[in-house]
Design an enzyme around this catalytic site. Sequence first.
Site, PDB file in Angstrom:
ATOM      1  N   LYS A  21     -33.354   3.514 -52.849  1.00  0.00           N
ATOM      2  CA  LYS A  21     -33.030   4.675 -53.281  1.00  0.00           C
ATOM      3  C   LYS A  21     -31.558   4.835 -54.238  1.00  0.00           C
ATOM      4  O   LYS A  21     -31.583   5.000 -55.129  1.00  0.00           O
ATOM      5  CB  LYS A  21     -32.881   6.102 -52.468  1.00  0.00           C
ATOM      6  CG  LYS A  21     -34.429   6.104 -51.857  1.00  0.00           C
ATOM      7  CD  LYS A  21     -34.439   7.332 -50.723  1.00  0.00           C
ATOM      8  CE  LYS A  21     -33.222   7.408 -49.668  1.00  0.00           C
ATOM      9  NZ  LYS A  21     -33.694   6.018 -48.586  1.00  0.00           N
ATOM     10  N   ARG A  96     -34.092  15.925 -46.543  1.00  0.00           N
ATOM     11  CA  ARG A  96     -34.539  14.928 -45.628  1.00  0.00           C
ATOM     12  C   ARG A  96     -35.244  15.955 -44.513  1.00  0.00           C
ATOM     13  O   ARG A  96     -35.692  15.494 -43.587  1.00  0.00           O
ATOM     14  CB  ARG A  96     -33.241  14.324 -44.856  1.00  0.00           C
ATOM     15  CG  ARG A  96     -33.217  12.987 -45.192  1.00  0.00           C
ATOM     16  CD  ARG A  96     -31.934  12.268 -44.791  1.00  0.00           C
ATOM     17  NE  ARG A  96     -31.881  11.069 -44.391  1.00  0.00           N
ATOM     18  CZ  ARG A  96     -30.913  10.255 -45.128  1.00  0.00           C
ATOM     19  NH1 ARG A  96     -30.705  10.532 -46.213  1.00  0.00           N
ATOM     20  NH2 ARG A  96     -30.625   9.031 -44.832  1.00  0.00           N
ATOM     21  N   ARG A 135     -27.232  -5.980 -46.085  1.00  0.00           N
ATOM     22  CA  ARG A 135     -26.851  -5.491 -47.334  1.00  0.00           C
ATOM     23  C   ARG A 135     -25.214  -5.140 -47.352  1.00  0.00           C
ATOM     24  O   ARG A 135     -24.721  -4.812 -46.256  1.00  0.00           O
ATOM     25  CB  ARG A 135     -27.667  -4.260 -47.945  1.00  0.00           C
ATOM     26  CG  ARG A 135     -27.395  -2.979 -47.023  1.00  0.00           C
ATOM     27  CD  ARG A 135     -28.327  -1.888 -47.683  1.00  0.00           C
ATOM     28  NE  ARG A 135     -28.339  -0.720 -47.172  1.00  0.00           N
ATOM     29  CZ  ARG A 135     -28.811   0.524 -47.204  1.00  0.00           C
ATOM     30  NH1 ARG A 135     -29.884   0.546 -47.983  1.00  0.00           N
ATOM     31  NH2 ARG A 135     -28.597   1.428 -46.464  1.00  0.00           N
ATOM     32  N   ARG A 169     -21.881  -0.921 -44.381  1.00  0.00           N
ATOM     33  CA  ARG A 169     -21.926   0.112 -43.780  1.00  0.00           C
ATOM     34  C   ARG A 169     -22.069   0.052 -42.389  1.00  0.00           C
ATOM     35  O   ARG A 169     -22.829  -0.706 -41.727  1.00  0.00           O
ATOM     36  CB  ARG A 169     -23.115   1.045 -44.007  1.00  0.00           C
ATOM     37  CG  ARG A 169     -22.693   1.846 -45.621  1.00  0.00           C
ATOM     38  CD  ARG A 169     -24.094   2.453 -46.035  1.00  0.00           C
ATOM     39  NE  ARG A 169     -24.828   3.053 -45.149  1.00  0.00           N
ATOM     40  CZ  ARG A 169     -25.928   3.704 -45.574  1.00  0.00           C
ATOM     41  NH1 ARG A 169     -26.315   3.901 -46.703  1.00  0.00           N
ATOM     42  NH2 ARG A 169     -26.749   4.601 -44.583  1.00  0.00           N
ATOM     43  N   ARG A 180     -32.871   5.326 -37.578  1.00  0.00           N
ATOM     44  CA  ARG A 180     -32.996   6.056 -39.026  1.00  0.00           C
ATOM     45  C   ARG A 180     -34.497   5.923 -39.452  1.00  0.00           C
ATOM     46  O   ARG A 180     -34.921   6.958 -40.059  1.00  0.00           O
ATOM     47  CB  ARG A 180     -32.142   5.134 -40.061  1.00  0.00           C
ATOM     48  CG  ARG A 180     -30.529   5.511 -39.653  1.00  0.00           C
ATOM     49  CD  ARG A 180     -29.727   4.534 -40.210  1.00  0.00           C
ATOM     50  NE  ARG A 180     -29.684   4.490 -41.716  1.00  0.00           N
ATOM     51  CZ  ARG A 180     -29.216   3.522 -42.592  1.00  0.00           C
ATOM     52  NH1 ARG A 180     -28.748   2.293 -41.842  1.00  0.00           N
ATOM     53  NH2 ARG A 180     -29.199   3.720 -43.916  1.00  0.00           N
TER      54      ARG A 180
HETATM   55  P1  AMP Z   1     -27.909   7.485 -46.307  1.00  0.00           P
HETATM   56  O1  AMP Z   1     -26.931   6.906 -47.046  1.00  0.00           O
HETATM   57  O2  AMP Z   1     -28.972   8.435 -47.081  1.00  0.00           O
HETATM   58  O3  AMP Z   1     -28.667   6.487 -45.641  1.00  0.00           O
HETATM   59  O4  AMP Z   1     -27.405   8.242 -45.138  1.00  0.00           O
HETATM   60  C1  AMP Z   1     -26.669   7.729 -43.999  1.00  0.00           C
HETATM   61  C2  AMP Z   1     -26.677   8.824 -42.960  1.00  0.00           C
HETATM   62  O5  AMP Z   1     -26.074  10.065 -43.331  1.00  0.00           O
HETATM   63  C3  AMP Z   1     -28.251   9.149 -42.365  1.00  0.00           C
HETATM   64  O6  AMP Z   1     -28.519   8.328 -41.533  1.00  0.00           O
HETATM   65  C4  AMP Z   1     -27.783  10.551 -41.777  1.00  0.00           C
HETATM   66  O7  AMP Z   1     -27.171  10.503 -40.455  1.00  0.00           O
HETATM   67  C5  AMP Z   1     -26.855  11.126 -42.583  1.00  0.00           C
HETATM   68  N1  AMP Z   1     -27.526  11.791 -43.986  1.00  0.00           N
HETATM   69  C6  AMP Z   1     -27.744  11.420 -45.144  1.00  0.00           C
HETATM   70  N2  AMP Z   1     -28.337  12.545 -45.955  1.00  0.00           N
HETATM   71  C7  AMP Z   1     -28.529  13.393 -45.009  1.00  0.00           C
HETATM   72  C8  AMP Z   1     -29.376  14.498 -45.181  1.00  0.00           C
HETATM   73  N3  AMP Z   1     -29.848  15.177 -46.287  1.00  0.00           N
HETATM   74  N4  AMP Z   1     -29.631  15.404 -43.923  1.00  0.00           N
HETATM   75  C9  AMP Z   1     -29.201  14.921 -42.752  1.00  0.00           C
HETATM   76  N5  AMP Z   1     -28.286  13.744 -42.364  1.00  0.00           N
HETATM   77  C10 AMP Z   1     -28.173  12.989 -43.436  1.00  0.00           C
END
Ligand code: AMP
Length: 226
Positions: A21, A96, A135, A169, A180
């Site tokens: 994404k 989400r 990554r 990360r 996740r």
């Molecule tokens: P991402 O960078 O999208 O993989 O998000 C990393 C982490 O941020 C996720 O595992 C969640 O803990 C939190 N997170 C990101 N976007 C959301 C969302 N829309 N709702 C809830 N938690 C989020």
Amino acid sequence: MSETTTRPAVLILLGPPGAGKGTQARKLEESFGMVQLSTGDLLRAAVAAGTPAGMAAKAVMEAGGLVSDEIVLAILKDRMAEPDTARGVILDGFPRTPGQAEALDALLAEQDLAIGAAVSMEVDDAAMIQRVSGRYTCAGCGEGYHDAFKQPLEEGVCDKCGGTAFNRRADDNAETVGARLKAYHEQTAPLIAYYAGRDVLKTVDGMGPIAAIADDLGAIVKQVTA
Ligand code: AMP
């Protein structure tokens, strides 16, 4: 369709961690001038800045769970209020949960905006653990790399900006990725049916080459902005 021509396009990217994404959102930014809006990036910035929202989100993110809708929505609303979103937005990692999807509908309705497409990036879970675990990104420009699949041409030097500092990360490890993926399947995957029911769902094969997926997404953007 013609009613969307004068309004910014809103594109949602749906897919588990590692689906690509973020990579594809950055490509769409470059190709179409749209703005990537990643709630994960916004939350990581809040954690780094030590804001109250960031402090509340940190432990949940480290465990691979989902941050509360309340915190995420507040962060998203602030970002959506910035003027650059008039160029069109690519929502990466949001919504989400069904609650977030409904809140997004309300937020867009207030601004007289509509969802152009919600794109489900179809991938194999097993491959995602390997993709995510290796990554890393350039600290300067954000270009993405991978230990097994995409190293910089010159070791330790970003191909794109020449930077020599890279970030990994904290949640990109095999254990957290499992949590996740579980959160994705339990709480986010139901949104595929939600958007299918709204007639805005598109799917792309997320297992092919990055350039081929970018072409598929570009065709969708052109279709929804035509
Ligand atoms: P991402 O960078 O999208 O993989 O998000 C990393 C982490 O941020 C996720 O595992 C969640 O803990 C939190 N997170 C990101 N976007 C959301 C969302 N829309 N709702 C809830 N938690 C989020």
